[in-house]
Design a protein around this motif. Sequence first.
Motif, PDB file in Angstrom:
ATOM      1  N   ALA A 152       0.826  -1.216   0.000  1.00  0.00           N
ATOM      2  CA  ALA A 152       0.000   0.000   0.000  1.00  0.00           C
ATOM      3  C   ALA A 152       0.856   1.260   0.000  1.00  0.00           C
ATOM      4  N   PHE A 153       1.856   1.306   0.858  1.00  0.00           N
ATOM      5  CA  PHE A 153       2.687   2.500   0.943  1.00  0.00           C
ATOM      6  C   PHE A 153       3.643   2.622  -0.232  1.00  0.00           C
ATOM      7  N   LEU A 154       4.082   1.518  -0.785  1.00  0.00           N
ATOM      8  CA  LEU A 154       4.934   1.576  -1.973  1.00  0.00           C
ATOM      9  C   LEU A 154       4.156   2.149  -3.151  1.00  0.00           C
ATOM     10  N   ALA A 155       2.902   1.724  -3.311  1.00  0.00           N
ATOM     11  CA  ALA A 155       2.082   2.249  -4.404  1.00  0.00           C
ATOM     12  C   ALA A 155       1.757   3.723  -4.195  1.00  0.00           C
ATOM     13  N   ALA A 156       1.312   4.075  -2.992  1.00  0.00           N
ATOM     14  CA  ALA A 156       0.945   5.475  -2.726  1.00  0.00           C
ATOM     15  C   ALA A 156       2.154   6.391  -2.799  1.00  0.00           C
ATOM     16  N   GLY A 157       3.260   5.947  -2.221  1.00  0.00           N
ATOM     17  CA  GLY A 157       4.465   6.781  -2.227  1.00  0.00           C
ATOM     18  C   GLY A 157       5.058   6.972  -3.607  1.00  0.00           C
ATOM     19  N   SER A 158       5.085   5.910  -4.392  1.00  0.00           N
ATOM     20  CA  SER A 158       5.641   6.043  -5.749  1.00  0.00           C
ATOM     21  C   SER A 158       4.747   6.921  -6.625  1.00  0.00           C
ATOM     22  N   MET A 159       3.442   6.866  -6.391  1.00  0.00           N
ATOM     23  CA  MET A 159       2.542   7.751  -7.134  1.00  0.00           C
ATOM     24  C   MET A 159       2.818   9.214  -6.772  1.00  0.00           C
ATOM     25  N   LYS A 160       3.018   9.494  -5.497  1.00  0.00           N
ATOM     26  CA  LYS A 160       3.300  10.866  -5.079  1.00  0.00           C
ATOM     27  C   LYS A 160       4.650  11.344  -5.586  1.00  0.00           C
ATOM     28  N   MET A 161       5.596  10.433  -5.709  1.00  0.00           N
ATOM     29  CA  MET A 161       6.915  10.819  -6.205  1.00  0.00           C
ATOM     30  C   MET A 161       6.923  11.013  -7.715  1.00  0.00           C
ATOM     31  N   ALA A 162       6.107  10.251  -8.438  1.00  0.00           N
ATOM     32  CA  ALA A 162       6.143  10.281  -9.902  1.00  0.00           C
ATOM     33  C   ALA A 162       5.287  11.390 -10.509  1.00  0.00           C
ATOM     34  N   ARG A 163       4.246  11.816  -9.818  1.00  0.00           N
ATOM     35  CA  ARG A 163       3.331  12.812 -10.387  1.00  0.00           C
ATOM     36  C   ARG A 163       3.518  14.175  -9.743  1.00  0.00           C
ATOM     37  N   ASN A 164       3.167  15.196 -10.515  1.00  0.00           N
ATOM     38  CA  ASN A 164       3.214  16.533  -9.934  1.00  0.00           C
ATOM     39  C   ASN A 164       1.902  16.837  -9.211  1.00  0.00           C
ATOM     40  N   ARG A 165       1.833  18.000  -8.593  1.00  0.00           N
ATOM     41  CA  ARG A 165       0.688  18.349  -7.764  1.00  0.00           C
ATOM     42  C   ARG A 165      -0.616  18.385  -8.549  1.00  0.00           C
ATOM     43  N   GLN A 166      -0.611  18.932  -9.747  1.00  0.00           N
ATOM     44  CA  GLN A 166      -1.828  19.011 -10.553  1.00  0.00           C
ATOM     45  C   GLN A 166      -2.317  17.622 -10.962  1.00  0.00           C
TER      46      GLN A 166
ATOM     47  N   THR B 117       8.413  10.030  -0.587  1.00  0.00           N
ATOM     48  CA  THR B 117       9.703   9.410  -0.282  1.00  0.00           C
ATOM     49  C   THR B 117       9.644   8.693   1.058  1.00  0.00           C
ATOM     50  N   LEU B 118       9.027   9.335   2.066  1.00  0.00           N
ATOM     51  CA  LEU B 118       8.887   8.707   3.381  1.00  0.00           C
ATOM     52  C   LEU B 118       8.035   7.435   3.291  1.00  0.00           C
ATOM     53  N   GLU B 119       6.992   7.477   2.497  1.00  0.00           N
ATOM     54  CA  GLU B 119       6.149   6.287   2.346  1.00  0.00           C
ATOM     55  C   GLU B 119       6.905   5.143   1.675  1.00  0.00           C
ATOM     56  N   VAL B 120       7.677   5.443   0.649  1.00  0.00           N
ATOM     57  CA  VAL B 120       8.455   4.398  -0.038  1.00  0.00           C
ATOM     58  C   VAL B 120       9.525   3.837   0.892  1.00  0.00           C
ATOM     59  N   LEU B 121      10.238   4.712   1.611  1.00  0.00           N
ATOM     60  CA  LEU B 121      11.263   4.243   2.540  1.00  0.00           C
ATOM     61  C   LEU B 121      10.649   3.420   3.672  1.00  0.00           C
ATOM     62  N   GLY B 122       9.481   3.828   4.146  1.00  0.00           N
ATOM     63  CA  GLY B 122       8.789   3.059   5.178  1.00  0.00           C
ATOM     64  C   GLY B 122       8.378   1.686   4.669  1.00  0.00           C
ATOM     65  N   ALA B 123       7.908   1.628   3.424  1.00  0.00           N
ATOM     66  CA  ALA B 123       7.516   0.342   2.832  1.00  0.00           C
ATOM     67  C   ALA B 123       8.713  -0.594   2.717  1.00  0.00           C
ATOM     68  N   ILE B 124       9.831  -0.048   2.299  1.00  0.00           N
ATOM     69  CA  ILE B 124      11.056  -0.854   2.201  1.00  0.00           C
ATOM     70  C   ILE B 124      11.514  -1.289   3.597  1.00  0.00           C
ATOM     71  N   GLY B 125      11.438  -0.366   4.551  1.00  0.00           N
ATOM     72  CA  GLY B 125      11.878  -0.657   5.909  1.00  0.00           C
ATOM     73  C   GLY B 125      11.018  -1.674   6.639  1.00  0.00           C
TER      74      GLY B 125
END
Length: 180
Positions: free
Chosen positions: A69-83, A108-116
């Motif tokens: 869940a956090f890997l998907a949400a975090g990578s989406m936030k990292m890959a897309r811009n605000r709009q 980034t925090l979500e992806v790192l948390g998912a990995i951790g």
Amino acid sequence: MKRQFIVCARPGVSIPAIVRAKQKNLGPSALSESQRLLGIPDRHQLARNKQRKTMNTVLWIGQAVLSVAFLAAGSMKMARNRQQLMSTSASMAWAGDLPGGAIKAIGTLEVLGAIGLILPMALGIEPWLAPMSATGLALLMCGAGWVHLRRGEKSAVGAPLVLGTLALFIAVLRFGPYAA
């Protein structure tokens, strides 16, 4: 009388103690003491081991679900811009309140948390990092819930509440009785 053979894997420990306990029927305490000397677990210890193994499996499943869940949400936030995030769904309208750098930091925090949650315990290297990651993700979900409540988006509080509760559950048990 039926003959029983006992195999001992521990060198230097006398087998006759357990044989005498069985022959004289001295009861469970004498048998348990002999089993302890030989390294043979009793039925209560076997039940505890089974319960521990089951709970460890439940925790691993929870960690995997959180990680995905956090890997998907975090990578989406990292890959897309605000709009792009704001146009994704109504529950992402909060992205308009934050600067783009803050959204990337959250991702980034979500992806790192998912990995951790997975890698430290899976590799056996610094396994205490898994409950620390779960704690960080629980705090992150507290912040997400706060943002949604502040914006009046009560329907969007459910996901952070569920994910945060699961992360807290994992953190408490991995720090406590089911630590690696």
